[in-house]
Design a protein around this motif. Structure first.
Motif, PDB file in Angstrom:
ATOM      1  N   THR A  19       0.811  -1.222   0.000  1.00 50.12           N
ATOM      2  CA  THR A  19       0.000   0.000   0.000  1.00 50.12           C
ATOM      3  C   THR A  19       0.840   1.266   0.000  1.00 50.12           C
ATOM      4  OG1 THR A  19      -0.124  -0.132   2.419  1.00 50.12           O
ATOM      5  CG2 THR A  19      -1.935  -1.110   1.169  1.00 50.12           C
TER       6      THR A  19
ATOM      7  N   GLN B 133       2.240  -0.942   7.691  1.00 52.98           N
ATOM      8  CA  GLN B 133       0.903  -0.528   7.286  1.00 52.98           C
ATOM      9  C   GLN B 133      -0.152  -1.553   7.677  1.00 52.98           C
ATOM     10  OE1 GLN B 133       0.407   2.411   6.270  1.00 52.98           O
ATOM     11  NE2 GLN B 133      -1.759   2.345   5.690  1.00 52.98           N
TER      12      GLN B 133
ATOM     13  N   TYR C  98      -0.987  -0.938  11.209  1.00 48.98           N
ATOM     14  CA  TYR C  98      -1.735   0.318  11.297  1.00 48.98           C
ATOM     15  C   TYR C  98      -3.217   0.083  11.003  1.00 48.98           C
ATOM     16  CZ  TYR C  98      -2.936   5.198  10.090  1.00 48.98           C
ATOM     17  OH  TYR C  98      -3.508   6.436  10.018  1.00 48.98           O
ATOM     18  N   GLN C  99      -3.495  -0.621   9.918  1.00 47.79           N
ATOM     19  CA  GLN C  99      -4.879  -0.900   9.565  1.00 47.79           C
ATOM     20  C   GLN C  99      -5.545  -1.797  10.604  1.00 47.79           C
ATOM     21  OE1 GLN C  99      -6.457   0.592   7.224  1.00 47.79           O
ATOM     22  NE2 GLN C  99      -4.757   1.523   6.116  1.00 47.79           N
TER      23      GLN C  99
ATOM     24  N   ALA D 282      -8.925  -0.840  12.926  1.00 45.15           N
ATOM     25  CA  ALA D 282     -10.135  -1.660  12.872  1.00 45.15           C
ATOM     26  C   ALA D 282     -10.473  -2.311  14.203  1.00 45.15           C
ATOM     27  CB  ALA D 282      -9.969  -2.749  11.804  1.00 45.15           C
TER      28      ALA D 282
ATOM     29  N   GLU E 194      -9.651   7.443   7.914  1.00 38.48           N
ATOM     30  CA  GLU E 194      -9.126   6.777   9.109  1.00 38.48           C
ATOM     31  C   GLU E 194      -9.274   7.631  10.363  1.00 38.48           C
ATOM     32  OE1 GLU E 194      -7.478   7.290   6.293  1.00 38.48           O
ATOM     33  OE2 GLU E 194      -6.342   5.512   5.658  1.00 38.48           O
TER      34      GLU E 194
END
Length: 527
Positions: free
Chosen positions: A88, A277, A280-281, A285, A315
């Motif tokens: 990403t 990343q 992070y995601q 969530a 985000e």
């Protein structure tokens, strides 16, 4: 019929992929291991024919592309490419190149990367095909002898490593990343501060968490940077002390280097080490309660001042901010400083104008991400009197001066010189801002997000400075964190984990509480 030059040329192409280093510091390992690995690949092609050809073409193509990705990532971020977490970043890299060197350059770099990948695949398909169709395909016994001779040497414990072990390490990295993500999701659900009352009650004023871009320990330990930056900090220290403000400083260990500032922001806010990343995601969530969620529950209004945000940022809805001010919201009408949308001094003045000047209002906790010390470090801003800050057009002469990034970046020495000047400006801006607000001082935490890229930072690893500035009674509580008085901590002071800062803040400012000591981030007990 294979032409006479086909076999040696095909072998040479395969050898080039095998000797290509994934890290320039390990070139010797790949060079020493490549002849053995080449013999093994050629033997497998001779023995396996068409089936081996397609399998090995895929493996060799993947190997070449992974090594090139590692070379790019290590030079920019100081770490290898993670296939599970880093795909990403392609969009972020394109936007940085486009903002710094122009859209044409960004498209050119992207096209070159695609053509290079396609070229590797085409070359490996052709080279493996030549050897799989060789004249010895009906001599399996001879090939088996070669194979049996090569296999033990290729996988012996005392070999020098090379592409085989490199691929095994890549697969292990992907597997380990998956395990770490699972553990991170579990850790995100455990928060010792959930439901706790009285947190932050000792703070009767605003709290500003200000990230200074690319500000690392190198400003303290590398003579090239320390001579300039420490002089600026010493002057600021005298000025702040004369205005009655207290200061303590130390170091934090950032999860990233050279870029991906948002990983550092998220690590501080969430109290978890977020190194890529995918993590992070996963944290976004998970429903994890950030520092700003807890501050909101304790009666603070929360905001993020993010001049680097130029596109929708969905985000942010998971981060605990009541309000987000991106580049378009800050009222800057001046010329951009290439990728940097506006100078730090304007960003700080805009925060005052849009958030802190309102009255009456609740206490605020604000995250600020400054940009002036972000690559490409040209053109350079300089300080103006604060009362001259208007709509940003007062910076236009600076924005149009200096050389273009494509000129500066041809010379590593000039890049480092520009970085040194840009960061010095950022330090002047943020310390001057703190001094300007000494009359009703907020509690200000100034910290780096990450070091500059390894070839620019020169020294200091992944550590970044932390400065806490404010009223003496509040700053004294941070002595228990291991912070030292003033703005210049000992250059060899051990760094705290960046992800521990959230819990130090939440546990260190209870009304009447014993100040929080440096937390063990693996502990589930309140500090």
């Amino acid at each position: 019929m294979t032409r006479w030059y086909g076999l040696p040329l095909a072998a040479l192409l395969i050898l080039l992929v095998l000797i290509l280093p994934a890290d320039l510091s390990q070139t010797r390992l790949f060079l020493l291991a490549a002849p053995l690995e080449l013999a093994l690949v050629l033997a497998l092609l001779c023995l396996g024919g068409r089936v081996a050809r397609w399998v090995l073409a895929a493996v060799l193509s993947l190997l070449g592309m992974l090594k090139l990705a590692d070379l790019a990532m290590i030079s920019a971020l100081g770490r290898p490419f993670n296939p599970l977490a880093d795909l990403t970043l392609i969009d972020a890299a394109f936007r940085l190149l486009s903002g710094s060197f122009g859209t044409g350059t960004a498209f050119g770099a992207g096209l070159a990367a695609v053509l290079l990948a396609v070229g590797i695949v085409v070359a490996m398909v052709w080279a493996t095909g030549v050897w799989a169709r060789g004249p010895w395909q009906h001599r399996p016994a001879a090939v088996a002898v070669v194979l049996l001779a090569v296999l033990p040497a290729a996988f012996a414990d005392d070999t020098t490593g090379g592409s085989g072990r490199y691929l095994m390490a890549r697969f292990e990295l992907v597997w380990r990343t998956g395990v770490e993500l699972r553990d991170l999701r579990a850790a995100a659900t455990r928060d010792p501060f959930l439901g706790q009352a009285g947190m932050l009650a000792a703070i009767d004023r605003d709290v500003l968490v200000i990230f200074v871009e690319s500000y690392g320990r190198s400003s303290f330990v590398s003579p090239y940077y320390a001579e300039r930056h420490l002089a600026t900090l010493r002057r600021a220290q005298v000025d702040l002390a004369a205005k009655g403000l207290a200061m303590r400083s130390g170091f934090l260990n950032s999860p990233t280097q050279g870029g991906q500032s948002w990983l550092a922001h998220a690590s501080v806010a969430n109290g978890l080490r977020i190194g890529d990343q995918a993590a992070y995601q996963a944290v976004l969530a998970s429903g994890r309660q950030s520092l700003f969620h807890h501050a909101r529950r304790m009666g603070f209004a929360t905001a993020a001042v993010m001049p680097g945000i130029t596109r929708p940022w969905p985000e942010a809805t998971h981060m605990g901010f009541d309000r987000v001010l991106g580049a378009a919201d800050l009222g800057y009408h001046g010329q951009p400083f290439d990728w940097v949308t506006m100078p730090d001094q304007f960003t700080l003045a805009a925060m005052d104008r849009l958030l802190l000047a309102r009255s009456p209002r609740p206490r605020m906790m604000v995250q600020v991400a400054l940009l002036s010390s972000h690559a490409p470090w040209t053109p350079l801003a300089r300080m103006l009197p604060w009362d001259q800050i208007g709509d940003g057009t007062e910076f236009d002469v600076m924005a149009r001066s200096g050389e273009r990034p494509e000129v500066i970046w041809r010379d590593p020495e000039r890049v480092r010189a520009s970085y040194r000047e840009a960061l010095d400006y950022s330090l002047q801006a943020v310390t001057s801002y703190a001094a300007r607000h000494s009359g009703d001082a907020p509690l200000i935490l100034i910290l780096g997000d990450h070091q500059a890229a390894p070839g620019i930072a020169l020294d200091g690893g992944t550590d970044v400075p932390l400065h806490v500035i404010g009223p003496p009674e509040l700053i004294e509580r941070t002595a228990a964190w291991g912070l030292q008085p003033g703005l210049i901590p000992s250059s060899d002071l051990k760094a705290l984990p960046m992800e521990g800062l959230r819990d130090l803040i939440l546990g260190g400012f209870d009304a009447g509480a014993v100040p929080c000591r440096a937390a063990d981030p693996t502990s589930q007990e309140r500090c």
